[in-house]
Motif scaffolding. Structure first.
Motif, PDB file in Angstrom:
ATOM      1  N   LEU A  75       1.835  16.270  11.130  1.00 14.23           N
ATOM      2  CA  LEU A  75       0.975  16.728  12.410  1.00 14.23           C
ATOM      3  C   LEU A  75       1.154  15.969  13.829  1.00 14.23           C
ATOM      4  O   LEU A  75       1.665  16.612  14.657  1.00 14.23           O
ATOM      5  CB  LEU A  75      -0.316  16.830  12.099  1.00 14.23           C
ATOM      6  CG  LEU A  75      -0.747  18.526  11.139  1.00 14.23           C
ATOM      7  CD1 LEU A  75      -2.477  18.164  10.823  1.00 14.23           C
ATOM      8  CD2 LEU A  75      -0.502  19.692  11.691  1.00 14.23           C
ATOM      9  N   LEU A  76       0.948  14.615  13.302  1.00 12.02           N
ATOM     10  CA  LEU A  76       0.787  13.934  14.371  1.00 12.02           C
ATOM     11  C   LEU A  76       2.247  13.688  15.127  1.00 12.02           C
ATOM     12  O   LEU A  76       2.553  13.453  16.387  1.00 12.02           O
ATOM     13  CB  LEU A  76       0.527  12.436  14.150  1.00 12.02           C
ATOM     14  CG  LEU A  76      -1.152  12.337  13.857  1.00 12.02           C
ATOM     15  CD1 LEU A  76      -1.385  11.054  13.178  1.00 12.02           C
ATOM     16  CD2 LEU A  76      -2.076  12.567  15.087  1.00 12.02           C
ATOM     17  N   GLN A  77       3.413  13.643  14.332  1.00 10.93           N
ATOM     18  CA  GLN A  77       4.809  13.729  14.780  1.00 10.93           C
ATOM     19  C   GLN A  77       5.095  15.116  15.114  1.00 10.93           C
ATOM     20  O   GLN A  77       6.193  15.342  15.906  1.00 10.93           O
ATOM     21  CB  GLN A  77       5.740  13.440  13.743  1.00 10.93           C
ATOM     22  CG  GLN A  77       5.437  11.968  13.273  1.00 10.93           C
ATOM     23  CD  GLN A  77       5.987  11.503  11.861  1.00 10.93           C
ATOM     24  OE1 GLN A  77       6.884  12.420  11.438  1.00 10.93           O
ATOM     25  NE2 GLN A  77       5.722  10.429  11.388  1.00 10.93           N
ATOM     26  N   GLN A  78       4.394  16.319  15.089  1.00 14.06           N
ATOM     27  CA  GLN A  78       4.651  17.363  15.585  1.00 14.06           C
ATOM     28  C   GLN A  78       6.065  18.019  14.750  1.00 14.06           C
ATOM     29  O   GLN A  78       7.153  18.572  15.472  1.00 14.06           O
ATOM     30  CB  GLN A  78       4.808  17.658  17.144  1.00 14.06           C
ATOM     31  CG  GLN A  78       3.446  17.537  17.770  1.00 14.06           C
ATOM     32  CD  GLN A  78       3.768  17.730  19.134  1.00 14.06           C
ATOM     33  OE1 GLN A  78       4.170  18.581  19.716  1.00 14.06           O
ATOM     34  NE2 GLN A  78       2.463  17.296  20.002  1.00 14.06           N
ATOM     35  N   HIS A  79       6.194  17.562  13.619  1.00 11.62           N
ATOM     36  CA  HIS A  79       7.434  17.827  12.773  1.00 11.62           C
ATOM     37  C   HIS A  79       7.706  19.412  13.018  1.00 11.62           C
ATOM     38  O   HIS A  79       6.851  20.063  12.591  1.00 11.62           O
ATOM     39  CB  HIS A  79       7.386  17.369  11.460  1.00 11.62           C
ATOM     40  CG  HIS A  79       8.700  17.200  10.708  1.00 11.62           C
ATOM     41  ND1 HIS A  79       8.970  18.334  10.170  1.00 11.62           N
ATOM     42  CD2 HIS A  79       9.341  16.303  10.417  1.00 11.62           C
ATOM     43  CE1 HIS A  79      10.340  18.196   9.607  1.00 11.62           C
ATOM     44  NE2 HIS A  79      10.368  16.960   9.994  1.00 11.62           N
ATOM     45  N   ALA A  80       8.948  19.715  13.286  1.00 16.69           N
ATOM     46  CA  ALA A  80       9.071  21.188  13.322  1.00 16.69           C
ATOM     47  C   ALA A  80       8.594  22.037  11.921  1.00 16.69           C
ATOM     48  O   ALA A  80       8.512  23.193  12.178  1.00 16.69           O
ATOM     49  CB  ALA A  80      10.722  21.397  13.433  1.00 16.69           C
ATOM     50  N   GLU A  81       8.844  21.409  10.802  1.00 12.98           N
ATOM     51  CA  GLU A  81       8.594  22.057   9.649  1.00 12.98           C
ATOM     52  C   GLU A  81       7.081  22.319   9.477  1.00 12.98           C
ATOM     53  O   GLU A  81       6.772  23.234   8.646  1.00 12.98           O
ATOM     54  CB  GLU A  81       9.054  21.587   8.573  1.00 12.98           C
ATOM     55  CG  GLU A  81      10.529  21.269   8.357  1.00 12.98           C
ATOM     56  CD  GLU A  81      11.154  22.628   8.154  1.00 12.98           C
ATOM     57  OE1 GLU A  81      10.591  23.773   7.876  1.00 12.98           O
ATOM     58  OE2 GLU A  81      12.562  22.696   8.081  1.00 12.98           O
ATOM     59  N   ILE A  82       6.109  21.883  10.156  1.00 17.16           N
ATOM     60  CA  ILE A  82       4.624  21.817   9.914  1.00 17.16           C
ATOM     61  C   ILE A  82       4.288  22.526  11.083  1.00 17.16           C
ATOM     62  O   ILE A  82       3.079  23.350  11.023  1.00 17.16           O
ATOM     63  CB  ILE A  82       3.874  20.372   9.557  1.00 17.16           C
ATOM     64  CG1 ILE A  82       2.861  20.836   8.959  1.00 17.16           C
ATOM     65  CG2 ILE A  82       3.709  19.685  11.052  1.00 17.16           C
ATOM     66  CD1 ILE A  82       2.237  19.692   8.272  1.00 17.16           C
TER      67      ILE A  82
END
Length: 153
Positions: A75-82
């Motif tokens: 979430l903190l990395q704003q990962h595309a998969e999440i």
């Protein structure tokens, strides 16, 4: 090779009468793989087919930290998969359940989850708002209460 390890975990994860602590351990193993080498793990597939259907952690509180740290870091990395809204809503629902008063989640882990949500959700803007609207009203209320109560200024 993570592919072989993930395949080895499938029988444990797919056992219908599986022991909750064993399943928690397998879920934690997947989260540790994601945390160690996200590019080597099909994150979207793991979230949808392995992690989200088996969370929150139910029996082995020692597995709570690696599991929720993994989700929070994505979430903190704003990962595309999440950050896709439907999946984000499922993640927020799981985190809300982990924050229940009767959940086995240790207080330290709950504090880390809330701190991560206080950072991540404002950065996600409209996606976070849309996801919050998709989760159960009780879960949304719990998340908002915890985030306001434990806000670190």
């Amino acid at each position: 090779e993570y592919g072989a390890l993930l395949n080895d975990l499938q029988p444990v994860l797919n056992e219908p009468s599986g022991d909750a602590a064993t399943i928690d351990n397998a879920v934690s193993a997947v989260c540790r793989m994601i945390s160690a080498a996200p590019a080597a793990v099909p994150i979207g597939q793991m979230l949808d087919s392995v992690l989200l259907p088996r969370l929150p952690v139910k029996a082995d509180m020692m597995e709570a930290m690696p599991v929720y740290a993994c989700l929070c870091n994505l979430l903190l990395q704003q990962h595309a998969e999440i950050v896709e809204v439907a999946r984000l809503a499922k993640v927020l629902g799981v985190l809300a359940d982990a924050l229940r008063e009767d959940a086995i989640t240790p207080d330290e882990v709950k504090m880390n989850v809330v701190g991560s949500l206080n950072q991540a959700l404002p950065a996600l803007g409209d996606k976070a708002q849309q996801a919050m609207q998709r989760i159960d009203a009780e879960q949304s209320k719990r998340l908002m209460h915890m985030m306001q109560t434990l806000r670190v200024e």
